[in-house]
Design a protein around this motif. Structure first.
Motif, PDB file in Angstrom:
ATOM      1  N   UNK A  29     108.803 -25.248 -40.773  1.00  0.00           N
ATOM      2  CA  UNK A  29     110.097 -26.042 -40.451  1.00  0.00           C
ATOM      3  C   UNK A  29     110.085 -26.782 -39.216  1.00  0.00           C
ATOM      4  N   UNK A  30     108.864 -27.498 -38.787  1.00  0.00           N
ATOM      5  CA  UNK A  30     108.285 -28.230 -37.701  1.00  0.00           C
ATOM      6  C   UNK A  30     108.162 -29.703 -38.400  1.00  0.00           C
ATOM      7  N   UNK A  31     109.136 -30.417 -38.839  1.00  0.00           N
ATOM      8  CA  UNK A  31     109.070 -31.784 -39.345  1.00  0.00           C
ATOM      9  C   UNK A  31     108.256 -33.020 -38.763  1.00  0.00           C
ATOM     10  N   UNK A  32     108.524 -32.914 -37.203  1.00  0.00           N
ATOM     11  CA  UNK A  32     108.024 -33.746 -36.318  1.00  0.00           C
ATOM     12  C   UNK A  32     106.435 -33.741 -36.139  1.00  0.00           C
ATOM     13  N   UNK A  33     106.082 -32.403 -36.101  1.00  0.00           N
ATOM     14  CA  UNK A  33     104.733 -32.309 -35.892  1.00  0.00           C
ATOM     15  C   UNK A  33     103.949 -32.304 -37.418  1.00  0.00           C
TER      16      UNK A  33
END
Length: 65
Positions: A29-33
């Motif tokens: 759930x780390x969409x930016x990376x």
């Protein structure tokens, strides 16, 4: 010609690592990376595609050593 080979294989490997990081960051759930790693993998694959094209042109024109 060895430099094009090295560029090609190193950027293909970096693109593969970028895709793996895309999946890892996506599942965590780390969409930016995840988006950054997919973007970097796309750039690396485009550079590898350019190196493959240059190799084909050099081989066609008789400059392949």
């Amino acid at each position: 010609m060895r430099t094009l080979e090295r560029i090609k294989w190193s950027f293909i490997a970096l693109a593969a690592v970028g895709i793996i990081l895309f999946w890892v960051f996506g599942f965590n759930n780390n969409e930016q990376f995840s988006a950054y790693s997919l973007f970097a993998a796309g750039i690396c694959s485009f550079v590898a595609l350019i190196a493959i094209g240059l190799q084909a042109l050099r081989k066609r024109n008789g400059f392949y050593y």
